[in-house]
Design a protein around this motif. Structure first.
Motif, PDB file in Angstrom:
ATOM      1  N   TYR A 179      10.896  -0.499 -11.079  1.00 42.55           N
ATOM      2  CA  TYR A 179      10.548  -1.744 -11.764  1.00 42.55           C
ATOM      3  C   TYR A 179      10.410  -2.912 -10.801  1.00 42.55           C
ATOM      4  N   PHE A 180      11.045  -2.835  -9.677  1.00 42.85           N
ATOM      5  CA  PHE A 180      10.806  -3.811  -8.615  1.00 42.85           C
ATOM      6  C   PHE A 180       9.343  -3.731  -8.192  1.00 42.85           C
ATOM      7  N   GLU A 181       8.841  -2.514  -8.010  1.00 38.74           N
ATOM      8  CA  GLU A 181       7.445  -2.334  -7.612  1.00 38.74           C
ATOM      9  C   GLU A 181       6.504  -2.770  -8.730  1.00 38.74           C
ATOM     10  N   ARG A 182       6.846  -2.468  -9.974  1.00 38.30           N
ATOM     11  CA  ARG A 182       5.993  -2.879 -11.096  1.00 38.30           C
ATOM     12  C   ARG A 182       5.855  -4.398 -11.156  1.00 38.30           C
ATOM     13  N   ILE A 183       6.955  -5.082 -10.913  1.00 34.58           N
ATOM     14  CA  ILE A 183       6.903  -6.546 -10.931  1.00 34.58           C
ATOM     15  C   ILE A 183       5.988  -7.055  -9.831  1.00 34.58           C
ATOM     16  N   LEU A 184       6.122  -6.503  -8.627  1.00 33.98           N
ATOM     17  CA  LEU A 184       5.313  -6.964  -7.504  1.00 33.98           C
ATOM     18  C   LEU A 184       3.828  -6.719  -7.736  1.00 33.98           C
ATOM     19  N   THR A 185       3.474  -5.620  -8.403  1.00 34.04           N
ATOM     20  CA  THR A 185       2.067  -5.345  -8.656  1.00 34.04           C
ATOM     21  C   THR A 185       1.477  -6.287  -9.697  1.00 34.04           C
ATOM     22  N   LYS A 186       2.325  -7.015 -10.408  1.00 31.10           N
ATOM     23  CA  LYS A 186       1.850  -7.935 -11.447  1.00 31.10           C
ATOM     24  C   LYS A 186       1.981  -9.402 -11.044  1.00 31.10           C
ATOM     25  N   THR A 187       2.466  -9.666  -9.842  1.00 28.99           N
ATOM     26  CA  THR A 187       2.602 -11.048  -9.391  1.00 28.99           C
ATOM     27  C   THR A 187       1.384 -11.454  -8.555  1.00 28.99           C
ATOM     28  N   SER A 188       1.337 -12.735  -8.202  1.00 34.03           N
ATOM     29  CA  SER A 188       0.254 -13.237  -7.364  1.00 34.03           C
ATOM     30  C   SER A 188       0.336 -12.604  -5.974  1.00 34.03           C
ATOM     31  N   ASP A 189      -0.773 -12.645  -5.261  1.00 35.28           N
ATOM     32  CA  ASP A 189      -0.816 -12.062  -3.924  1.00 35.28           C
ATOM     33  C   ASP A 189       0.179 -12.725  -2.975  1.00 35.28           C
ATOM     34  N   LYS A 190       0.269 -14.058  -3.034  1.00 34.59           N
ATOM     35  CA  LYS A 190       1.175 -14.763  -2.119  1.00 34.59           C
ATOM     36  C   LYS A 190       2.620 -14.371  -2.354  1.00 34.59           C
ATOM     37  N   ALA A 191       2.966 -14.098  -3.612  1.00 35.51           N
ATOM     38  CA  ALA A 191       4.338 -13.702  -3.916  1.00 35.51           C
ATOM     39  C   ALA A 191       4.602 -12.263  -3.479  1.00 35.51           C
ATOM     40  N   SER A 192       3.702 -11.375  -3.840  1.00 35.27           N
ATOM     41  CA  SER A 192       3.942  -9.955  -3.568  1.00 35.27           C
ATOM     42  C   SER A 192       3.864  -9.619  -2.084  1.00 35.27           C
ATOM     43  N   GLN A 193       3.019 -10.344  -1.325  1.00 39.28           N
ATOM     44  CA  GLN A 193       2.834 -10.014   0.087  1.00 39.28           C
ATOM     45  C   GLN A 193       4.118 -10.186   0.892  1.00 39.28           C
ATOM     46  N   ILE A 194       5.064 -10.946   0.372  1.00 45.78           N
ATOM     47  CA  ILE A 194       6.336 -11.154   1.081  1.00 45.78           C
ATOM     48  C   ILE A 194       7.054  -9.831   1.299  1.00 45.78           C
ATOM     49  N   PHE A 195       6.879  -8.902   0.355  1.00 44.31           N
ATOM     50  CA  PHE A 195       7.588  -7.620   0.415  1.00 44.31           C
ATOM     51  C   PHE A 195       6.692  -6.475   0.883  1.00 44.31           C
ATOM     52  N   LYS A 196       5.435  -6.758   1.158  1.00 45.85           N
ATOM     53  CA  LYS A 196       4.487  -5.685   1.446  1.00 45.85           C
ATOM     54  C   LYS A 196       4.273  -5.501   2.938  1.00 45.85           C
ATOM     55  N   GLY A 197       4.465  -4.280   3.395  1.00 37.39           N
ATOM     56  CA  GLY A 197       4.200  -3.936   4.779  1.00 37.39           C
ATOM     57  C   GLY A 197       3.096  -2.905   4.872  1.00 37.39           C
ATOM     58  N   GLN A 198       2.782  -2.509   6.073  1.00 36.02           N
ATOM     59  CA  GLN A 198       1.740  -1.494   6.252  1.00 36.02           C
ATOM     60  C   GLN A 198       2.084  -0.595   7.430  1.00 36.02           C
ATOM     61  N   LEU A 199       2.022   0.701   7.172  1.00 32.94           N
ATOM     62  CA  LEU A 199       2.255   1.700   8.201  1.00 32.94           C
ATOM     63  C   LEU A 199       0.927   2.281   8.650  1.00 32.94           C
ATOM     64  N   THR A 200       0.916   2.790   9.867  1.00 30.52           N
ATOM     65  CA  THR A 200      -0.216   3.573  10.355  1.00 30.52           C
ATOM     66  C   THR A 200       0.306   4.951  10.747  1.00 30.52           C
ATOM     67  N   TYR A 201      -0.251   5.980  10.075  1.00 31.29           N
ATOM     68  CA  TYR A 201       0.047   7.360  10.441  1.00 31.29           C
ATOM     69  C   TYR A 201      -1.096   7.856  11.328  1.00 31.29           C
ATOM     70  N   ARG A 202      -0.745   8.337  12.514  1.00 28.38           N
ATOM     71  CA  ARG A 202      -1.758   8.772  13.473  1.00 28.38           C
ATOM     72  C   ARG A 202      -1.591  10.268  13.735  1.00 28.38           C
ATOM     73  N   THR A 203      -2.622  11.027  13.327  1.00 25.97           N
ATOM     74  CA  THR A 203      -2.617  12.467  13.562  1.00 25.97           C
ATOM     75  C   THR A 203      -3.238  12.763  14.924  1.00 25.97           C
ATOM     76  N   VAL A 204      -2.484  13.431  15.781  1.00 26.10           N
ATOM     77  CA  VAL A 204      -2.951  13.764  17.126  1.00 26.10           C
ATOM     78  C   VAL A 204      -3.104  15.274  17.209  1.00 26.10           C
ATOM     79  N   CYS A 205      -4.351  15.722  17.254  1.00 22.75           N
ATOM     80  CA  CYS A 205      -4.626  17.156  17.367  1.00 22.75           C
ATOM     81  C   CYS A 205      -4.346  17.631  18.791  1.00 22.75           C
TER      82      CYS A 205
END
Length: 341
Positions: free
Chosen positions: A101-127
């Protein structure tokens, strides 16, 4: 642990200074899971102010309800009926996961509010042929699998960011090689959120009992952590779970901004912890900690922090599909094992 109750009719004195009065939330039946995360959101100043400034009142948004709730919380014990209605919670006597429900709330708030908790990962596959394939994955939290032994947050973070090796039957398909090959999947942080939430995976499915069980192992809660790439965070709030899955209860323990004291928010009751267990530089063992909230340790004005939080991230459109809670054991699902040509 001893506590000092905070009455709803007066402030708490600390020396010659008065501490702002804090108020609780009424439990509608079994809504402690929701009350705990709402208190964390309210006590996160950047989020509270972003919600306050929001003028976007789109039909499926929750900002107007949060604005009303947060305004009431500054004056008195507040009700959450408008929030539960907006979240389509029909049975208030049924317990749910606060992280969900924490995530549900963030998906329904404004971008400026939700971005405070939003990060981004990069997964890099090395063959093994040397080809590198990056894949970005936004996140609301980092889920840390637990062991049955004494567990430390540092160990959980180290495990999360450890490279994953895929070989034998688990080989990954490489488009350059046009076949399945041995590969390594590396994980790095592309964007550090202003507030990092760690989810301790206490509730796991037990195939022997064919049901979910709670892992009650003690956890060494670190008051400061460092994640790649050398970004430091400091603990300011946690959601704890007490009891069993069927009859459990959630509370929030929070250190307000510019205070050195911790408070427990237990539905309509707010108590000052006279035993300040989460004081620097100590670690605290906990069998109840479930969600841990850490603030980024950096300099700059609030506007600069907000610009940093918004930089390089997609907006809230289809954000639920974008934000996947990925742990190390689930990384294989991010990559195609069956596209043999």
């Amino acid at each position: 642990m001893s506590r000092t109750h905070i009455s709803s009719s007066h402030d708490v004195n600390r020396g010659n200074n008065q501490v702002q009065e804090y108020h609780g939330l009424i439990n509608q039946g079994a809504t402690s899971y929701l009350n705990s995360v709402l208190q964390v959101l309210f006590m996160t100043e950047e989020f509270r102010e972003a919600v306050k400034r929001c003028q976007n009142k789109y039909k499926r948004g929750i900002d107007p309800q949060l604005q009303t709730l947060f305004k009431n919380l500054t004056k008195r014990t507040a009700e959450t009926t408008e929030v539960t209605t907006r979240l389509h919670i029909k049975n208030v006597n049924e317990q749910h996961d606060p992280a969900e429900y924490f995530e549900r709330i963030l998906t329904k708030t404004s971008d400026k509010a939700s971005q405070i908790f939003k990060g981004q990962l990069t997964y890099r596959t090395v063959c093994q042929c040397g080809k590198k394939t990056p894949k970005d994955s936004p996140f609301w939290n980092l889920p840390l699998p637990m062991t049955d032994e004494t567990y430390t947050i540092e160990h959980g973070i180290q495990e999360f960011f450890t490279d994953s090796e895929f070989s034998g039957e688990n080989q990954l398909y490489c488009k350059s090689c046009q076949s399945k090959r041995n590969a390594t999947v590396q994980c790095e942080v592309k964007h550090h959120p202003e507030v990092l939430m760690l989810l301790l995976k206490r509730f796991e499915f037990n195939y022997h009992h064919m049901s979910y069980v709670k892992n009650c192992s003690a956890v060494d809660v670190s008051l400061t952590i460092t994640i790649p790439e050398n970004q430091r965070y400091e603990l300011y709030a946690l959601v704890e779970h007490f009891g069993s899955l069927k009859g459990g209860h959630y509370t929030a323990t929070i250190k307000p901004l510019d205070e050195d004291r911790w408070y427990e928010f237990n539905d309509s009751s707010v108590t000052l912890l006279s035993n300040q267990k989460y004081e620097l530089p100590r670690l605290q063992k906990s069998q109840s900690a479930y969600l841990l909230f850490y603030k980024k340790k950096n300099s700059g004005t609030q506007d600069e922090r907000e610009e940093s939080a918004m930089a390089g991230l997609p907006l809230n459109n289809n954000i639920t599909a974008e934000c996947q809670n990925v742990n190390r054991n689930e990384r294989e699902a991010l990559y195609d094992h069956s596209n043999e040509e």
